[in-house]
Design a protein around this motif. Structure first.
Motif: not given
Length: 217
Positions: A147-150, A196-197, A207-217
């Motif tokens: 999810q973080r990596w799209g 973002t880190v 350009d991502r400024k905010r934390a990526k909110v991931t869905r739980k499995a």
């Protein structure tokens, strides 16, 4: 970047960083791998590797393990958590392996997933790491990184597995699964990166400024 472009970058970067990823769970054959993977549920591989040498002193094959009292198994594997359920599953699957499979770990998803305590992820690890069958085991960490990596919208691990299989060549699945694990542990941990880190997150989403909110499995 498109999904395919992001996947291509991830593929190249992980191959560069981890060209020969070792299997993290210590084992000597398909049976000991199966038991080790079962023990790793909600437990670190490091802890499993500390526990299994004592377990193999009790028994390291299904014929011997089925004769070990469940209480004795539970006492050894207690540090891995969920020991009542895991000890019973180890004893029961050992009995089934002897009764139905001649003491041999079966080489099919259907037969593996029919064993006590063995879900799709565990079966995928065994098929991949014991038998070399193209598999893409997805745990909650890989689900989160996808999810973080799209690479996936990631409603659940099943969807994430399907999405990753579509994006990456089949011949890369087995290695890539391990490479993602090692990268996640080193750079993109649950608390160490929020999308973002880490180097890959920054490269894919500069350009991502905010934390990526991931869905739980």
């Amino acid at each position: 970047m498109t999904n395919k472009e992001r996947a291509a970058y991830v593929d190249l970067e992980l191959e560069r960083r981890y060209p020969n990823p070792p299997i993290p769970l210590d084992h000597v054959d398909a049976y000991t791998l199966l038991v080790a993977v079962l023990l790793s549920a909600q437990c670190t591989d490091e802890r499993v590797n500390k526990v299994t040498p004592e377990l193999w002193k009790l028994a390291d094959n299904p014929d011997d393990m089925r004769r070990v009292p469940v209480d004795s198994i539970r006492d050894v594997i207690r540090p891995c958590g969920l020991s009542p359920r895991k000890s019973q599953a180890i004893r029961d699957l050992s009995e089934i392996l002897m009764a139905k499979h001649g003491g041999v770990v079966p080489q099919s998803f259907e037969e593996l997933e029919a064993l006590p305590g063995v879900g799709h992820k565990t079966a995928s690890v065994v098929m991949s790491q014991a038998f070399g069958f193209p598999s893409f085991p997805v745990d909650t960490h890989i689900h989160r990184l996808g999810q973080r990596w799209g690479l996936t919208s990631g409603k659940n691990v099943a969807q994430t597995e399907a999405d990753l299989k579509r994006l990456f060549p089949k011949e890369r699945w087995n290695h890539l699964h391990l490479q993602i694990i090692y990268y996640g542990r080193e750079f993109c941990t649950a608390r160490g990166c929020d999308g973002t880190v880490c180097p890959i997150c920054r490269a894919l989403y500069p350009d991502r400024k905010r934390a990526k909110v991931t869905r739980k499995a």
